[in-house]
Design a protein around this motif. Structure first.
Motif, short mmCIF file in Angstrom:
data_model
loop_
_atom_site.label_atom_id
_atom_site.label_comp_id
_atom_site.label_asym_id
_atom_site.label_seq_id
_atom_site.Cartn_x
_atom_site.Cartn_y
_atom_site.Cartn_z
N LYS A 28 0.82 -1.20 0.00
CA LYS A 28 0.00 0.00 0.00
C LYS A 28 0.86 1.25 0.00
CE LYS A 28 -3.09 2.66 2.99
NZ LYS A 28 -3.76 2.73 4.30
N MET A 65 -1.42 -5.97 0.21
CA MET A 65 -2.75 -5.60 -0.28
C MET A 65 -3.33 -6.66 -1.20
SD MET A 65 -3.97 -2.73 0.87
CE MET A 65 -5.14 -2.30 -0.39
N SER A 90 -12.35 0.80 -6.42
CA SER A 90 -11.64 1.40 -7.55
C SER A 90 -12.57 2.26 -8.39
CB SER A 90 -11.00 0.30 -8.39
OG SER A 90 -10.35 0.83 -9.52
N LEU A 95 -9.04 3.73 -4.98
CA LEU A 95 -7.96 2.75 -5.11
C LEU A 95 -7.52 2.65 -6.56
CD1 LEU A 95 -7.71 -0.65 -3.37
CD2 LEU A 95 -7.77 -0.66 -5.86
N ARG A 96 -6.20 2.49 -6.75
CA ARG A 96 -5.62 2.21 -8.05
C ARG A 96 -4.43 1.26 -7.87
NH1 ARG A 96 -9.62 4.26 -9.44
NH2 ARG A 96 -10.00 5.78 -11.11
N ARG A 97 -4.35 0.27 -8.74
CA ARG A 97 -3.22 -0.67 -8.73
C ARG A 97 -2.31 -0.35 -9.92
NH1 ARG A 97 -3.82 -4.97 -5.24
NH2 ARG A 97 -5.92 -5.48 -4.54
N THR A 115 -0.17 -0.51 -4.67
CA THR A 115 -1.59 -0.20 -4.58
C THR A 115 -1.72 1.17 -3.93
OG1 THR A 115 -2.18 -2.53 -4.35
CG2 THR A 115 -3.83 -0.92 -3.69
N TRP A 117 -3.77 4.25 -2.43
CA TRP A 117 -5.03 4.37 -1.69
C TRP A 117 -5.27 5.84 -1.35
CZ3 TRP A 117 -9.34 1.96 -0.48
CH2 TRP A 117 -10.12 2.45 0.57
N THR A 307 -8.09 -3.46 -11.70
CA THR A 307 -8.30 -3.94 -10.33
C THR A 307 -8.96 -5.30 -10.29
OG1 THR A 307 -8.60 -1.61 -9.70
CG2 THR A 307 -9.22 -3.26 -8.07
#
Length: 360
Positions: A28, A65, A90, A95-97, A115, A117, A307
Motif C-alpha cells: 500500500k 494488499m 476502484s 484505489l488504483r493498482r 496499490t 489508496w 483492479t
C-alpha cells in the motif's frame, strides 16, 4: 437512481502490529492531499465496501494488499467478496493498482507492484495527473543499498558484552615484545683475493619509473626498428611532442605504429625523421565527453493494472481502474441487479401460481 447509504463507516478492528507487510517497494502507498479521518468516511458506500475501506484506510504504508491477505484478516468475507469490494472501491475513486519497472543490480529489470489508496474519492483526471507526477518521483528516487537489518539498532536482549565499546588500543611498545638478545657474531676474515661486490643498482629502476609514457614509447622505437634508434637526449627532446599525441587520446601502440609505418630503406637522421613525423602526422583533437550534454534517460512511466483482472495499461486507457471487458461486466451487473419492487412482484406471482396448482 442509485440509493445512497448514509450510515457511517463500520468499525473495524485496528490493524495489529502482526499484520503482514509486503516486500520493500510493494504494498500500500497513500496518495497525498487526503482529508482528515472522520466518522462519515465512506458513508455513501454499501456495507461490505465500507467495512473493507475502513480496514484498508487504517493499514500503514507498505502493508500487503493482496486479496488473499485481506481475506485472512477480515473474517466476515471471503476472497471473492474482497475482490468484488476492491473493484467497487476502484470505481468509487479510492484505489488504483499500478506496476513499475525497476532496474536492480547487474541491469536486471523487475516489476514492482503497488496499490495507491486515497481516503478521499478522486476522479479519473486526478488519478491520471497524480500517477504522471509519481512516476517522475519514482525514477529519481535512489535505491537503498543497505537493508533494514544492517541499519537496525541492536535488540534489547543482546548480551552486554556486545554493546560495550571496543577497548582503546594500547601503545605499540606494550604489544610488541622486546627482541631476544643475540650474542654478537664474529665477522669472518676477508679473503684478500676476493673482489668487492658492487652495490645493487637501485637508482636505475627509480629513474625509469619516473619516465613518462611518451619518453618510454620513443625509447622503444629502436627495439622495434633499428633505423629509428634514439639516444637519451633525443628522447628527452622529442618527449613534449609525443606527449601531445597521448594527450589527444591516442594510445602508445597507435603512436608507435604511426612512427614506424612505411620507413624508407635508410634513415640518416632518426631524430629529424621522428620529429618530422610527430609534427606532420599529429592526430586531431577529439572533443571531450563532457562537452556534449548527456542524453537524459527515458522516464519510466507507471502502468496501471485493472483492479479486477490485473491487465496492465496506461492510466488513460483504464478509467475507474478497470479495463473495457471488466468495466462492461461491472456496469452490466449493476444494471441487471433486481430492484426490491421487482423481487416483491416475482414473489407475489409465484404465490399466485402455487395457489392455482393446489387441488380443489
Amino acid at each position: 437512481m442509485a440509493t445512497q447509504h448514509l450510515s457511517p463507516a463500520l468499525r473495524v478492528p485496528a490493524a495489529s502490529p502482526a499484520y503482514p507487510m509486503a516486500k520493500p517497494g510493494y504494498g500500500k502507498r497513500s496518495a497525498p492531499e487526503q482529508q482528515a479521518r472522520a466518522r462519515h468516511d465512506f458513508a455513501l458506500l454499501p456495507t461490505r465496501e465500507r467495512y473493507v475501506a475502513g480496514f484498508v484506510d487504517h493499514l500503514p504504508d507498505g502493508a500487503a494488499m493482496s486479496v488473499k491477505t485481506l481475506a485472512k484478516q477480515l473474517p466476515l468475507y471471503g476472497q471473492q467478496a474482497i475482490s468484488t469490494a476492491l473493484t467497487a472501491l476502484s470505481v468509487a475513486g479510492h484505489l488504483r493498482r499500478v506496476r513499475c519497472a525497476v532496474v536492480g543490480a547487474g541491469d536486471e529489470t523487475r516489476w514492482v507492484f503497488r496499490t495507491f489508496w486515497s481516503r478521499t474519492a478522486r476522479d479519473n483526471e486526478w488519478w491520471n495527473t497524480y500517477l504522471a507526477t509519481e512516476k517522475a518521483a519514482l525514477a529519481a528516487a535512489p535505491v537503498p543499498e543497505a537493508s533494514a537489518l544492517d541499519t537496525a539498532p541492536p535488540p534489547p536482549w543482546a548480551p552486554a558484552e556486545e554493546l560495550l565499546p571496543p577497548a582503546p588500543e594500547r601503545p605499540c611498545t606494550e604489544q610488541t615484545p622486546e627482541p631476544t638478545a643475540v650474542p654478537q657474531q664474529r665477522t669472518p676474515a676477508r679473503v684478500p683475493d676476493a673482489e668487492p661486490v658492487p652495490p645493487a643498482r637501485e637508482a636505475a629502476p627509480a629513474v625509469q619509473a619516473c619516465r613518462s609514457p611518451a619518453y618510454l614509447a620513443l625509447a622503444r622505437l629502436g627495439r622495434d626498428d633499428h633505423r629509428l634508434t634514439l639516444s637519451a637526449d633525443d628522447c628527452a627532446t622529442l618527449e613534449p611532442q609525443a606527449a601531445q599525441w597521448l594527450a589527444r587520446g591516442v594510445s602508445v601502440d597507435y603512436l608507435t605504429h604511426a612512427l614506424t609505418a612505411g620507413l624508407p630503406a635508410q634513415v640518416d637522421s632518426p631524430l629529424g625523421f621522428v620529429r618530422r613525423r610527430l609534427t606532420d602526422k599529429i592526430p586531431p583533437r577529439l572533443p571531450t565527453e563532457n562537452t556534449q550534454p548527456a542524453t537524459p534517460a527515458p522516464a519510466r512511466r507507471l502502468l496501471m493494472e485493472c483492479t479486477d483482472c490485473g491487465r496492465p495499461g496506461l492510466p488513460e486507457a483504464l478509467p475507474d481502474g478497470l479495463c473495457r471487458p471488466c468495466r462492461t461486466a461491472h456496469s452490466g451487473a449493476a444494471e441487471d441487479s433486481p430492484r426490491p419492487v421487482d423481487i416483491a412482484d416475482v414473489k407475489a406471482h409465484m404465490n399466485n401460481l402455487r395457489d392455482l396448482l393446489k387441488p380443489v
